[in-house]
Design a protein around this motif. Structure first.
Motif, short mmCIF file in Angstrom:
data_model
loop_
_atom_site.label_atom_id
_atom_site.label_comp_id
_atom_site.label_asym_id
_atom_site.label_seq_id
_atom_site.Cartn_x
_atom_site.Cartn_y
_atom_site.Cartn_z
N ILE A 6 0.86 -1.19 0.00
CA ILE A 6 0.00 0.00 0.00
C ILE A 6 0.89 1.24 0.00
O ILE A 6 1.85 1.32 0.78
N SER A 8 0.69 5.59 -0.16
CA SER A 8 -0.13 6.81 -0.18
C SER A 8 0.69 8.01 0.32
O SER A 8 0.15 8.89 0.96
N THR A 13 -2.76 7.11 -4.87
CA THR A 13 -3.23 6.07 -3.96
C THR A 13 -2.98 4.75 -4.68
O THR A 13 -3.53 4.55 -5.76
N ALA A 15 -2.19 0.32 -4.61
CA ALA A 15 -2.16 -0.98 -3.93
C ALA A 15 -1.74 -2.03 -4.95
O ALA A 15 -2.06 -1.92 -6.14
N HIS A 51 -7.08 10.42 -0.80
CA HIS A 51 -6.63 9.07 -0.40
C HIS A 51 -7.76 8.33 0.32
O HIS A 51 -7.99 7.15 0.08
N ILE A 55 -8.77 4.80 -1.30
CA ILE A 55 -7.96 3.67 -0.83
C ILE A 55 -8.70 2.32 -0.81
O ILE A 55 -8.14 1.30 -1.22
N ILE A 59 -7.56 -0.92 -3.16
CA ILE A 59 -7.13 -2.19 -2.56
C ILE A 59 -8.03 -3.34 -3.05
O ILE A 59 -7.53 -4.42 -3.40
N VAL A 78 3.48 -1.33 3.91
CA VAL A 78 2.88 -0.01 3.67
C VAL A 78 3.95 1.07 3.83
O VAL A 78 4.80 0.97 4.71
N GLY A 91 -2.81 5.52 4.33
CA GLY A 91 -2.32 4.20 3.93
C GLY A 91 -1.94 3.35 5.13
O GLY A 91 -2.28 2.16 5.20
N ALA A 95 -3.65 -0.15 6.29
CA ALA A 95 -2.83 -1.36 6.39
C ALA A 95 -2.94 -1.98 7.77
O ALA A 95 -3.03 -3.21 7.91
N ALA A 295 2.65 0.82 -5.77
CA ALA A 295 2.68 -0.01 -4.55
C ALA A 295 3.38 -1.34 -4.77
O ALA A 295 3.74 -2.01 -3.80
#
Ligand code: KG4
Ligand code: ZN
Length: 325
Positions: A6, A8, A13, A15, A51, A55, A59, A78, A91, A95, A295
């Motif tokens: 992850i 951010s 943003t 993942a 974000h 997020i 994800i 993360v 983030g 996480a 990410a």
């Protein structure tokens, strides 16, 4: 070993799911460029709010694309810093929530170390000692890497980072935001015909890019720039010359096996070509998507950290000014 990464720390943003540190199963990025371009730069408060909105879907997309369930994951990696505090918090807290709910180990990653691990996503047979040139919005670092997790900072910028200089030059030339890609696009249609200074800082491995930016500003203010495309090409070449010459000199001096260039500026085609052309030492540059913030690089770095037995407890904080070495 599948790791969820992850990221951010700034205005993306992201993942990703990466297997064994090298195999990208998914790499999702939600960019905020359009929103921040209205302001001509990143607005931290706006970035953290974006974000929050992005997020969870990012994800979910990363997990779906990778075709993995939560139970298939080994752990969560993360970005803990450096970066914007409010952005990092989104983030890191996400996480932590995943780690807690799924009973997974978690590791906080240094964003700059993450950039380096884009190298392993490109070629897992990288050889040490390795000279890493990290050129991003906030850094222009020359880092000697002797083995996984072992870094010596050899050089850094004394003022503007390379990406920051590109962003400021684009603003001076009114080419738009983000500046790096805008300068590169303009430079493709211009000629390197305007004389701009290069700061060599002889006897050190440090960089300085504020002089070339100020010289460009003066020329514009004095009405001496009639063609913005030529100015972009000349500025880009001045930055490339310094980055390439100094990196190759340090690599020779340190007798490294390889040079790895990463970070957003490393996606610049002119810079990539120039480094490869001028280095007698093998050069590795990840594809542009892995040079800019993502990410997958965080998950790859997390894999090597977990392999080394490193795990964080759920109490760890964000570190906006975290250093690599
Ligand atoms: O690594 P990155 O995506 O984010 C940070 O960690 O800072 O780097 C962003 C920086 C920005 O300053 C952007 O203008 C620059 O990388 N950049 C470029 C190019 N693409 C992004 N600079 C020069 N040429 C490019 N094509
Ligand atoms: Zn970055």
């Amino acid at each position: 070993m599948k790791i969820l990464g992850i990221e951010s720390s700034c205005d993306e943003t992201a993942a990703a799911v990466v297997e064994d540190g090298v195999n990208i199963l998914s790499n999702q990025i939600a960019s905020q460029v359009e929103i921040h371009s209205r302001y001509g730069g990143i607005v931290p408060e706006v970035a953290s709010r974006q974000h929050i909105l992005a997020i969870v879907p990012v994800i979910e997309q990363a997990m779906a694309r990778a075709k993995v369930a939560w139970k298939d994951l080994f752990g969560v990696a993360v970005t803990a810093g450096p970066g914007l505090a409010g952005s990092l918090l989104v983030g890191v807290n996400m996480a932590k929530a995943i780690a807690l709910a799924c009973r997974l180990p978690i590791i906080g990653i240094n964003h700059l170390e993450g950039h380096i691990y884009a190298g392993w996503l490109t070629d897992s047979s990288i050889k040490f000692p390795l000279l890493c040139l990290i050129v991003s919005g906030g850094h222009s670092d020359l880092v000697l890497m002797r083995k996984h997790g072992d870094y010596v900072l050899l050089g850094r910028t004394r003022d503007d980072a390379a990406g920051e200089a590109f962003d400021k030059a684009a603003r001076i030339l009114e080419l738009g935001y983000p500046g790096g890609p805008a300068i590169e696009r303009a430079a493709k249609n211009g000629i390197d015909s305007i004389k701009l200074p290069r700061s060599w800082l002889k006897g050190t491995s440090d960089f300085s890019f504020s002089g070339v930016k100020t010289a460009l500003l003066r020329l514009v203010e004095e009405g001496k720039v009639s063609n913005r495309l030529d100015a972009a090409a000349s500025f880009q070449q001045a930055v490339i010359d310094v980055l390439v010459t100094k990196t190759v000199a340090v690599a020779k001096k340190c007798r490294v096996e390889q040079i790895l260039m990463v970070g957003g500026v490393a996606s610049n085609e002119g810079l990539r070509q120039s480094l490869v052309k001028n280095s007698p030492i093998p050069v590795l540059v990840p594809e542009p998507l892995l040079c800019t913030d993502n990410a997958a690089m965080i998950a790859a770095c997390g894999y090597y950290r977990f392999q080394a037995g490193r795990v964080d407890d759920l109490g760890f904080d964000v570190l906006p000014a975290l250093k690599l070495a």
